[in-house]
Scaffold this active site. Sequence first.
Site, PDB file in Angstrom:
ATOM      1  N   HIS A 369       0.816  -1.213   0.000  1.00  0.00           N
ATOM      2  CA  HIS A 369       0.000   0.000   0.000  1.00  0.00           C
ATOM      3  C   HIS A 369       0.844   1.255   0.000  1.00  0.00           C
ATOM      4  CE1 HIS A 369       0.348  -0.561   4.417  1.00  0.00           C
ATOM      5  NE2 HIS A 369       0.433   0.729   4.380  1.00  0.00           N
ATOM      6  N   CYS A 681      -7.707  -6.232 -13.107  1.00  0.00           N
ATOM      7  CA  CYS A 681      -7.371  -4.951 -12.478  1.00  0.00           C
ATOM      8  C   CYS A 681      -6.003  -4.978 -11.791  1.00  0.00           C
ATOM      9  CB  CYS A 681      -8.447  -4.535 -11.482  1.00  0.00           C
ATOM     10  SG  CYS A 681      -8.559  -5.629 -10.071  1.00  0.00           S
TER      11      CYS A 681
HETATM   12  C1  PEP Z   1      -4.431  -7.453  -6.960  1.00  0.00           C
HETATM   13  O1  PEP Z   1      -4.191  -8.215  -6.027  1.00  0.00           O
HETATM   14  O2  PEP Z   1      -4.068  -7.652  -8.138  1.00  0.00           O
HETATM   15  C2  PEP Z   1      -5.173  -6.196  -6.719  1.00  0.00           C
HETATM   16  C3  PEP Z   1      -5.607  -5.454  -7.702  1.00  0.00           C
HETATM   17  O3  PEP Z   1      -5.358  -5.850  -5.433  1.00  0.00           O
HETATM   18  P1  PEP Z   1      -4.231  -5.143  -4.520  1.00  0.00           P
HETATM   19  O4  PEP Z   1      -3.056  -4.808  -5.401  1.00  0.00           O
HETATM   20  O5  PEP Z   1      -4.869  -3.946  -3.924  1.00  0.00           O
HETATM   21  O6  PEP Z   1      -3.933  -6.212  -3.523  1.00  0.00           O
END
Ligand code: PEP
Length: 751
Positions: A369, A681
Amino acid sequence: MDREQLLYDINELSHLFRESATVETLLNRAVEMVAARTQADVCSIYLYNPEDRMLTLRATKGLNPEAAGKVRLKLGQGLTGLALEQMKTICEKDASRNPNYFFVPGIFEERYEAFLALPIARGVSRMGVLVLRRGGGECFTPSDITALETVASQLANIIENAQFLLGMHQSHQDVAGAPSIELKFVKGRTAAEGFAYAPAKVIDKQKSLSQLLHHDYGAEYTLADFHDAVSRTAEQLEALQEQVEERLSDAASLIFAAHLMILKDREFVGKIVGRIEAGIAPPVAVAEAASEFMQGFLASDSVYMREKVNDIEDLAVRLVGNLVSKSEESYVSRDHVVITRTMFPSDLLKLSSEGASAVILVGGGVTSHISILARSLAMPMVISDAFELLSVPDGTPILVDAEMGNLFVDPNDEILQRFHSQQNVRLTLDEQKQRMRPETMTPDGTRVRLLANINLLTDLKPACELKCEGVGLYRTEFPFIVRTNFPSEAEQYVIYDKLAKAMRGKPVTFRTLDAGGDKILSYYHDIKEQNPAMGMRSIRFSLQNKVIFTEQVRAILRAGAEADLRVMFPMISSVDEFCEARDVVLDSIDTLARQGIPHNGNPRLGMMVELPSVVDLVEDFAKEADFFSIGTNDFIQFMLGVDRTNESVADFYLPHHPSVLRALNRVVRSALEHDCDVSVCGDMAHQQQYVPFLLGIGVRTLSVDAAYLLRTQQTILATSIRDAEELAHALLAHSRISDIEAVLSAQVLPA
Ligand code: PEP
Ligand code: MG
């Protein structure tokens, strides 16, 4: 031969590289080291230039040292050239008997019969050859070869960096004759892309505080100076808080407020005043009182407590800065490259609001994050474990190339020029806007939808200006992460409402809280988990804390009253979990209806595909869910058992691993067969080399950070579905990573 020591030493070489003066030094050290550990009479490294297909001897131990830079071989010439051409190890008991042997006069190689040449390569790219020779009838054994092949592959990493520095791919440069480039170079890892060139500012709070304690201030400062410093500090903090609230309304709450609270704490101020009245110099009194205050928190394992210590340190350093200098010290990091050890999300927000140019995080990994946040804040960020960076004197110019993860300390003009021209190629938002087409279409007429990933509300402006067709992923956790307590339903509503309004009828996908793992809520995650990535996180956390979950769902439903609303659950591992989460949404709709509160009564409900457990149940999930969004970041991590935040295993984190590709294919095909919308995504959606594959397996919706919208569109505009399908077919047929890499690297992608 001491294999273990050899491998250890080579590993150490990469550290040497970080502090290394020149590439020459590095290669020379490498050959010395390998020769010594393998009891070889000769060890040489040749580097390959693909532009002219020539190998140049760059470093040698045992041959005439004058030969370095002068001996050049064509690809395929002699046993050395052949080893690289055929990408295979060549071992000869007596090299001169081999018909391919090529005699090079004047280097005295002929004295040693036994010969071993190991290609140095990264995937399918040829980089050079490691050559060893032994005389006196001593041959190389199979186990020597195995150990040296590992050495060659480690050297490949190191040489990849070296080649970058040497600009070997520039055809005009004759490497042998090129002037050696003297610079201090550190290879790090990109956390958030971008460039910066600015003076360094090392923020090592622990050091700063102990320096304050041990400095001799004489009798220069008075109690009145202290009170004056307190009011100036308060003014600065209030101004920063106001500024951050304007820019980052969703994330800003209380960023500087904690400092203000400590500053106004009577006990804290009382302790300082007491010390000053007892004759202690005011700056020392501040540092002592801060240390005393921190003592209580230091022993704690809790992130929340550690964050408190961080706040006190921050404040003490700022306060003393104002005490000893009457100048405007509030923006210590403005227009600086900040080098620091640790970083909380709130630190990053502070640095961003102060106007820092880039951040270098030394030691320790970076939580995902933090890097996502840095991307949203457009703050270039590189992670490095070269602790020497913390000793760089303040003000030293640093060039941060956070596209490549490279850091140049006090770079010369040549390097600067190279980067200025690269930076000129980067388009401004306005320029990107001009080039972005409203619709994305492959050359053979297939429509692809490009959505945006939103982390902070600041991402909305570029996403809207670049005509995104909606939000494919809103990571709701950010307002949770940067606060000191769970945001209330009302607070969340205000944030979510802004998002829904900005999208004006376009689809908006809210992912419910994905907390835990490395997305720590410092005020909640008090218990240290052995294995947080697989711990009480994400939808598990929400289902265990239904009050918090329900508040979030209500805020989303209310904010999305007029929107094309989609609600998506993260880290779903079973159909049961999906149904339980869905029930929370359905119950919340009932309650809101009964309460007469405006809300969206018919959101589409979907799930992230992030866990391997979903793959074999995909048809069953498709019957329950309205849509899937594939989160490749976690999907790869869990499929391959490779921590996405651990730099030392980054080479194993392979989006193109055959299992990953086949599982993605399986998920997409089944979703399409069952009329379940599917999008991607995770980062693969914007990684140019993978976009054609995704199109080839049937993906027609991609969700990417706004910064990647244009590039992704351009890749799609250049990829026909026919070619994409052929590529996917070819990739899915292979079971070896190396074969897949060969197919991927043969793709021609738009620049
Ligand atoms: C993923 O895990 O690809 C995703 C889009 O979620 P995050 O990167 O927020 O874990
Ligand atoms: Mg994820």
